[in-house]
Each structure stands twice: as C-alpha cells, then as structure tokens.
Design a protein around this motif. Sequence first.
Motif, PDB file in Angstrom:
ATOM      1  N   TYR A   1      40.636  41.838  26.605  1.00 29.00           N
ATOM      2  CA  TYR A   1      40.784  42.979  25.712  1.00 29.00           C
ATOM      3  C   TYR A   1      39.973  42.793  24.467  1.00 29.00           C
ATOM      4  CZ  TYR A   1      44.578  45.112  28.514  1.00 29.00           C
ATOM      5  OH  TYR A   1      45.399  45.355  29.532  1.00 29.00           O
ATOM      6  N   ASN A   2      40.042  42.039  23.761  1.00 33.30           N
ATOM      7  CA  ASN A   2      39.333  41.666  22.450  1.00 33.30           C
ATOM      8  C   ASN A   2      37.824  41.900  22.472  1.00 33.30           C
ATOM      9  OD1 ASN A   2      40.003  38.985  23.785  1.00 33.30           O
ATOM     10  ND2 ASN A   2      38.145  38.482  22.498  1.00 33.30           N
ATOM     11  N   LYS A   3      37.271  42.174  21.255  1.00 37.56           N
ATOM     12  CA  LYS A   3      35.961  41.863  21.014  1.00 37.56           C
ATOM     13  C   LYS A   3      35.491  40.720  20.682  1.00 37.56           C
ATOM     14  CE  LYS A   3      35.690  46.789  19.027  1.00 37.56           C
ATOM     15  NZ  LYS A   3      35.470  47.390  17.692  1.00 37.56           N
ATOM     16  N   VAL A   4      34.241  40.383  20.968  1.00 36.71           N
ATOM     17  CA  VAL A   4      33.821  38.972  20.652  1.00 36.71           C
ATOM     18  C   VAL A   4      32.486  39.418  19.858  1.00 36.71           C
ATOM     19  CG1 VAL A   4      32.719  36.591  21.381  1.00 36.71           C
ATOM     20  CG2 VAL A   4      34.694  37.646  22.540  1.00 36.71           C
ATOM     21  N   ARG A   5      32.379  39.052  18.771  1.00 37.29           N
ATOM     22  CA  ARG A   5      31.015  39.300  17.749  1.00 37.29           C
ATOM     23  C   ARG A   5      30.608  41.011  17.841  1.00 37.29           C
ATOM     24  NH1 ARG A   5      27.580  33.659  19.238  1.00 37.29           N
ATOM     25  NH2 ARG A   5      29.010  32.435  18.440  1.00 37.29           N
ATOM     26  N   GLY A   6      31.888  41.684  17.833  1.00 30.18           N
ATOM     27  CA  GLY A   6      31.521  43.055  17.664  1.00 30.18           C
ATOM     28  C   GLY A   6      31.460  43.646  19.111  1.00 30.18           C
ATOM     29  N   GLU A   7      31.309  42.981  20.135  1.00 30.46           N
ATOM     30  CA  GLU A   7      31.084  43.631  21.426  1.00 30.46           C
ATOM     31  C   GLU A   7      32.572  43.478  22.197  1.00 30.46           C
ATOM     32  OE1 GLU A   7      26.940  43.319  23.301  1.00 30.46           O
ATOM     33  OE2 GLU A   7      28.048  41.261  23.151  1.00 30.46           O
ATOM     34  N   HIS A   8      33.031  44.560  22.892  1.00 27.26           N
ATOM     35  CA  HIS A   8      34.370  44.378  23.759  1.00 27.26           C
ATOM     36  C   HIS A   8      33.895  43.537  24.847  1.00 27.26           C
ATOM     37  CE1 HIS A   8      37.279  47.627  22.310  1.00 27.26           C
ATOM     38  NE2 HIS A   8      35.940  48.217  21.769  1.00 27.26           N
ATOM     39  N   ALA A   9      35.007  42.670  25.029  1.00 28.81           N
ATOM     40  CA  ALA A   9      34.438  41.560  26.077  1.00 28.81           C
ATOM     41  C   ALA A   9      34.344  42.074  27.568  1.00 28.81           C
ATOM     42  CB  ALA A   9      35.682  40.564  26.051  1.00 28.81           C
ATOM     43  N   CYS A  10      34.858  43.417  27.903  1.00 25.11           N
ATOM     44  CA  CYS A  10      34.641  43.707  29.079  1.00 25.11           C
ATOM     45  C   CYS A  10      33.466  44.469  29.340  1.00 25.11           C
ATOM     46  CB  CYS A  10      35.614  44.615  29.439  1.00 25.11           C
ATOM     47  SG  CYS A  10      37.308  43.986  29.888  1.00 25.11           S
ATOM     48  N   HIS A  11      32.635  44.463  28.314  1.00 23.74           N
ATOM     49  CA  HIS A  11      31.456  44.989  28.379  1.00 23.74           C
ATOM     50  C   HIS A  11      30.382  44.302  27.190  1.00 23.74           C
ATOM     51  CE1 HIS A  11      32.661  48.441  25.768  1.00 23.74           C
ATOM     52  NE2 HIS A  11      33.433  48.581  26.834  1.00 23.74           N
TER      53      HIS A  11
ATOM     54  N   VAL B   1      32.046  39.237  41.015  1.00 27.19           N
ATOM     55  CA  VAL B   1      32.489  40.649  40.291  1.00 27.19           C
ATOM     56  C   VAL B   1      33.131  40.197  39.024  1.00 27.19           C
ATOM     57  CG1 VAL B   1      33.956  42.593  40.672  1.00 27.19           C
ATOM     58  CG2 VAL B   1      32.425  41.803  42.728  1.00 27.19           C
ATOM     59  N   VAL B   2      32.807  40.906  37.934  1.00 29.05           N
ATOM     60  CA  VAL B   2      33.502  41.152  36.831  1.00 29.05           C
ATOM     61  C   VAL B   2      34.286  42.288  37.030  1.00 29.05           C
ATOM     62  CG1 VAL B   2      33.366  41.530  34.247  1.00 29.05           C
ATOM     63  CG2 VAL B   2      31.727  39.986  35.314  1.00 29.05           C
ATOM     64  N   VAL B   3      35.760  42.341  36.667  1.00 27.72           N
ATOM     65  CA  VAL B   3      36.918  43.234  36.633  1.00 27.72           C
ATOM     66  C   VAL B   3      37.232  43.218  35.274  1.00 27.72           C
ATOM     67  CG1 VAL B   3      38.987  43.836  37.406  1.00 27.72           C
ATOM     68  CG2 VAL B   3      37.546  42.489  38.854  1.00 27.72           C
ATOM     69  N   SER B   4      37.275  44.539  34.865  1.00 27.28           N
ATOM     70  CA  SER B   4      38.067  44.804  33.668  1.00 27.28           C
ATOM     71  C   SER B   4      39.706  44.418  33.579  1.00 27.28           C
ATOM     72  CB  SER B   4      37.722  46.266  32.829  1.00 27.28           C
ATOM     73  OG  SER B   4      38.520  47.089  33.638  1.00 27.28           O
TER      74      SER B   4
ATOM     75  N   MET C   1      38.015  38.261  35.331  1.00 32.76           N
ATOM     76  CA  MET C   1      38.392  39.556  34.565  1.00 32.76           C
ATOM     77  C   MET C   1      38.015  39.264  33.065  1.00 32.76           C
ATOM     78  SD  MET C   1      42.344  40.696  33.868  1.00 32.76           S
ATOM     79  CE  MET C   1      42.928  41.006  35.433  1.00 32.76           C
ATOM     80  N   GLY C   2      37.565  40.425  32.523  1.00 28.74           N
ATOM     81  CA  GLY C   2      37.210  40.614  30.978  1.00 28.74           C
ATOM     82  C   GLY C   2      38.690  40.649  30.133  1.00 28.74           C
TER      83      GLY C   2
ATOM     84  N   ALA D   1      40.438  34.610  43.995  1.00 28.96           N
ATOM     85  CA  ALA D   1      40.640  34.392  42.516  1.00 28.96           C
ATOM     86  C   ALA D   1      40.137  35.031  41.398  1.00 28.96           C
ATOM     87  CB  ALA D   1      40.425  32.894  42.032  1.00 28.96           C
ATOM     88  N   CYS D   2      40.801  35.687  40.569  1.00 24.80           N
ATOM     89  CA  CYS D   2      40.216  36.408  39.600  1.00 24.80           C
ATOM     90  C   CYS D   2      40.473  35.549  37.965  1.00 24.80           C
ATOM     91  CB  CYS D   2      40.656  37.862  39.539  1.00 24.80           C
ATOM     92  SG  CYS D   2      39.636  39.019  38.372  1.00 24.80           S
ATOM     93  N   VAL D   3      39.446  34.965  37.637  1.00 24.32           N
ATOM     94  CA  VAL D   3      39.986  33.966  36.268  1.00 24.32           C
ATOM     95  C   VAL D   3      39.978  34.914  35.136  1.00 24.32           C
ATOM     96  CG1 VAL D   3      39.236  31.982  35.314  1.00 24.32           C
ATOM     97  CG2 VAL D   3      38.772  32.110  37.658  1.00 24.32           C
ATOM     98  N   LYS D   4      40.890  34.671  34.507  1.00 27.27           N
ATOM     99  CA  LYS D   4      41.269  35.576  33.124  1.00 27.27           C
ATOM    100  C   LYS D   4      41.520  34.744  32.065  1.00 27.27           C
ATOM    101  CE  LYS D   4      45.821  36.682  34.372  1.00 27.27           C
ATOM    102  NZ  LYS D   4      46.809  37.797  35.098  1.00 27.27           N
ATOM    103  N   HIS D   5      41.210  35.320  30.792  1.00 26.72           N
ATOM    104  CA  HIS D   5      40.625  36.487  30.305  1.00 26.72           C
ATOM    105  C   HIS D   5      39.444  36.055  29.619  1.00 26.72           C
ATOM    106  CE1 HIS D   5      44.956  37.345  30.603  1.00 26.72           C
ATOM    107  NE2 HIS D   5      44.593  38.427  31.268  1.00 26.72           N
ATOM    108  N   PHE D   6      38.402  36.480  30.163  1.00 30.05           N
ATOM    109  CA  PHE D   6      36.973  36.169  29.731  1.00 30.05           C
ATOM    110  C   PHE D   6      36.402  37.077  28.522  1.00 30.05           C
ATOM    111  CE2 PHE D   6      32.221  35.731  30.423  1.00 30.05           C
ATOM    112  CZ  PHE D   6      32.115  34.362  30.020  1.00 30.05           C
TER     113      PHE D   6
END
Length: 735
Positions: A231-241, A259-262, A228-229, A181-186
């Motif tokens: 799309y949006n940013k959270v506090r200035g950082e893109h959620a995928c990184h 595993v974190v998948v973008s 899965m990360g 399972a790839c839980v999204k969107h984190f």
Amino acid sequence: MKKIFLILTVALLYAANGYAQTLPYLNEKLTLDERVKDALSRMTLEEKVALCHAQSKFSIPGVPRLGIRELWMSDGPHGVHEEQLWNAWDGAGWTNDSCTAFPALTCLAASWNKELSASYGRAIGEEARFRNKDVLLAPGVNIYRTPLNGRNFEYLGEDPFLASQMVVPYIIEVQKNGVAACVKHFAVNNQETNRLQVNVTLSDRALHEIYLPAFKAAVQQGGSWSIMGAYNKVRGEHACHSDLLLNKILKKDWAFDGVVVSDWGGVHNTKEAALNGLDIEMGSYTNGLTTESKFTYNDYFLADPYLKMLKDGTVPMSTVDDKASRILKLIFRTSMNRNRPWGSFANEEHHNVARTIAEDGIVLLKNDATPKKKALLPLDAAQYKKILVVGENATKNLMDGGGSSTLKVKQNSTPLAGLQLMYGDKIVYTKGYESGRPFYDRIDEIPQTKLDSLRKEAIRQAKTADIVIFVGGLNKNFQQDSEGGDRASYELPFGQNELINELVAVNPNLVLVLVSGNAVAMPWVKKVPTIVQAWFLGSEAGNALANVMSGKVNPSGKLPFSFPIKLEDCGAHAFDKTVFPGDANVEYKEDILVGYRWYDTKNIPVLFPFGHGLSYTNFKYGKATVSAKTITNTETLQVSLSVKNTGKNAGKEIVQLYIRDEKSALPRPIKELKGFEKIHLNAGEEKTVHFTIDKTALSYYDDAKKEWIAEPGKFDVLIGASATDIRATASFILK
C-alpha cells in the motif's frame, strides 16, 4: 448405455486433441512461452485489457471466447478464506468452506524448521487447490521493524536471512499443487498507520540488506509465480506502481517472470500502473478491508481508462502485451494446468501438520527453578489438585478478526480445551479480563465494573489453587494484532499487567502463556517464574500447548524477533515520530540496524534476545572448527562443531551461526545471522553440525557502487544458542 458413454468420451477426447492442435495454447506439451505467444496472438485489445483488472472481489476474467479460464484468488496466509460474495466483503454463507487454521507465520518462523515450512506450504496449497483457488495471497515476508505493527503476526520475523530461508520451502510446496503463491507486501510495508499513503524514505543499504532479501529469495529460489504490491509509497512512488521496485528491481534485476498483483485499493494512477510494472489491479476504490466502491470494475485504472490511453497512444501497446502475457502464463500454470492434483481439505493429516508446527514453534522464554523448588514446567498433574486457568485467550476464538487473515475453521482446540483434555477435572477456569468483540476500526469498550468483577474473582480463585496458568496477551481486535491499525501501546491491554501482578502476589506458582504475534512489555518479568510464548497457533492451539506444557513434547522454538525492555529501546522508536509512525512521510533513520543488529550495536539489553528459547533438557556446544584459515571469494568455507544433549530428555536444538566483519569500509552490524540448523538429539546423544559459508554470507551492499561487496579481511564465526548466547567462535581471512 456404457457403450454409448465410452464412444462419446472417446469422441470428445479426439475432438479436444484436434482442438488443441488447432489452438496450440491448449496443448500442454508445448512450452509455456509458446502457448502464451499463441494465445496472445488471438486476443483482441479489449480482451487483453480485461485480464488486467478484477471482475469481482477476488477474481479476474479469462477469455471466454477462447476458452481461457478465470483466475480465482484467496486470502491467506494461515488458511484458505471462506467464500465471499461476488462484490462484497461479507461471507457467502457456504456450509462446506470451513478450513484448517495453520499457525501464524511468526510461529512458523519460531520453529526455525525448513522441513515444517515445506509441510505448511504443501498442506495449505492442498486446501487452496481443493477449493479451486488459483492464487493464494501468501506468504508475507515483511520485516519486523517495530513491535507496534499490527500485521507482524503474518510475517517471518526481524531477520532477512531467517525469513529468506523459511519462505522458500513454503512457496515451492504450495505451487506443486498448481496454486500460485503470491508473496506480499512488496515492499517496505512495516506499519498499518496511514498505510494507504505513507511515504517511506530509506537508504539503498537498508532496502537491499534488510527489506528485500526475503522477496528476492522468494522469486529466485522459490520461483514464486506472483507477488503482491504494498500500500505504502517508497521514495515518492506507490509500491503497486513503482518503477524502482517493479520494473528495475523485480523484473529487470531479478528476472521475475510472474505476475504483480496490486493490494486491494493500492492503485492510484492509470499511466503509472500501465508503465511501472503492475499486471493485475484488484479492489480499487476500497480500503481493502471494509469499504465498498461506488464505481464499476470497468472504471478501474487498468480498465476503460487504460484502454483509452492505449488507443490514443498515451501508453505503448507493449505494456498490455507484457501484462497479458504474464497473466496468461499464470493461468496456464494454475487454472488451465490439467496435471495439477485434486487437493484435500480440512482433514486429519492437515490438522496434524498444524499441531506439529505449533508444537515446534512454541517458545519457552523462562522456566526458573529455585534451590528449594524445581521449575513449574513440564507440569506434572500428580503434584496438583487444583489447576486454575485464567485469561480470556484461553477460550477466545483467535481466528476471528485480524483483517484478511480471518478464518472460518472446521475445528478449534482452545488452550482451555487442550488443558482440560490433558488434566481432566483438575482444571478450573475463570476469565479474569475481557476484551470485547473484534471490530476492525474501533475498540469495544467493556464497563469498568465488569472488568473489576472479573479480576476480583480470578484473585479469589488463585488463592486456593495449587498452580495458576494465565493465558493472555494480544488478540485480533482493533489496535492489537490486526490489519488496519497499529498497536496503541507496547503494554499488554485490558488491564492484564495489573491482573498478573495480583495473581503472582497471591500465588507464586504462576505459568504465564503469552498469545501474540508481537513482543510486549513485561513489567512483572522478574516475579513470574515461567513464561511461554505461544503465538496464534491455529486449529490445534490447545492440543499443541497442552502437549508442550505437559512435557509430552519438549519445547524447541526460538524467537524470530527480539523482545525489547521498553519501546524506546527499539531502533524505530529511538528518534522521533518522523521515524515511526511518521505523517505523510516516515524516515528509516535506524537504517540497517533492525532488531538484534540495533541492540548489539547500541549495547542495549533486551528482555529476551533474537534466537532465544529454552528446553526441558540441556545442550553442550563443542569447539568450532573451520576448513581453512584463509579463503578467496570464489571458495567456500566449512564450519563444524559438535552439540551434545547433556540432559535426561530428548529434545531439539537450533544452532545459530553469525558472521562478524572485524573491519569494513562501510559501517556493519556487530554480527549477522548467516546459518542455522535444527537438530534432534536423544538424551546423551552427540551430533556434529556443519555449515557452508560463501561470499554472499560475507557481503554487504555498497550503495555507492550499487553492488554487493565481500571485502577482504578478517571475519569471525560466532555460533550460539541465541544472538546473545554465543557458545563457540572461530576466525578466518578472506583474501
């Protein structure tokens, strides 16, 4: 010939066994960590980097030199996506990839049925396994913050406790098939407007109390193998990184070993992706939906640019070793797991699961009777000669469109087909309105003359019908329930409000069936006697709807989110556009007061409250009792009460437990859901329902101390049939 075959088979088995002894990562008797460590030691730097990015639209390479297999992913969350071309969004044109469409996750949430969540995960996991998919990009657990969010239909409602309880069985059963399972969107992905860039600012309390709990449950209780990360940013950082989300919260605090998948196109920077917890990069230089990249897969951020940074020392080698180790573990859990079952696909059993979930999740919102006339539902065919069905959603393919949730299905029981099967030639159909084709980025404009003609014909037919069933709502078109764009309005689209008002004016025997994954405005709510919330119900939609409307199945679903009277009543719309949809930034000024928490605290009436749903029978709640009047934070409290079916029909009731903290150092909602049970009762039957309360149910997140606090004092237990229908109360003191 048989002898030769047996000799060859035995020889191959001995060879494989010897090979496994030489290469321990092939030996499944060793621990996962031992296998991973051995495989990693044999890989070149280039092979490690290659694991970290896509090789096609939905796959990553393995390590061919070492016999380590690829990973193949598939969109969910309501069915396994059709096969796609290697490097395009188009379907591959296979003839054997038509799946079962399961109900949207809003419907699953509306069932409040954890056993059915497990059935859902088991069935969709079997379908993914049969199709040789290793990662199912599902389920979605983002919180319903605004009824305009185009992807709310993919999620589990407005309450973090409900979402947490419902997501865990789904994940566990999916992964029993050897499918991750790839839980999204984190995380904090609550709008489609400017989704690739918008920066969310919110408090630590809102983050930890509202937007993270379902993800935390997915990781710590569900054991999800991937996430899965967003799309949006959270506090200035893109959620995928995001260092905060991925390194500090997910991998450090929650000890996530997966595993974190973008998300597709969610990566923007090589160094941040290398350092801040991303493991696999997918779909870069696209919008994740329609556009194509001008670059090759080796141009991805975690491809050649990453390799260069590793070689020149800009980023440490430990980053790629961690990423590759996690990916190898995922491969050994899935594509190289020789013990996983074979799976099955689009069979009768799966369609039965889809129908049962649909029946359990349909919500009867309103079913008024008058002193002179009984309620319209359940619909007794013997009373009527002409049953008129009006509305495009009675026949529209609602698995088409909507973005990544689009499905190619083996069978599609539409509402009209289900009603015709149930009521035969008494059913007459007219379209009433039209929405056009499901484009992702624009609206298909329908000429006004055609719309007028459809409406006039529906009114003409309604005048001579004994009863009218209107099947409308939203669909998967642009700016409806669809990825890539939020709704433009809280109102029903395509002239439906005008049509409903005219229909009920000429025929008051109107049953309104609302197909949607979102709340909608209902300016006609006092005129329409019966309203059914039907969701997107999947392959068995028509059969499930007909079973509920006929009384063959007693409706038992309850709303997983509130229906505000008007959009401005919702917390996300009570301020200004900086709160929704924002511009470069969006600020969550409503803080922890999401959904019923907001309406309770601000004393705002709603159309239909969180947890609301009617039945064809009645339930009487007894007195609530607690096992102790005083407890410490190391003890648990037992809460019990009896529920009796006082009607003439068997049915199911969802008993909801809320907790109220009478006094706290930090502001808290009036009440919060902390328990629920769905029980089946025959006519006249009575059962005792038990709940267990511990300190986690009493705690709030203290953003100054950075920890969860169960503050001593008096607490109230509120047990009811909805957030506004409290039937029993009790109190206790936490020392």
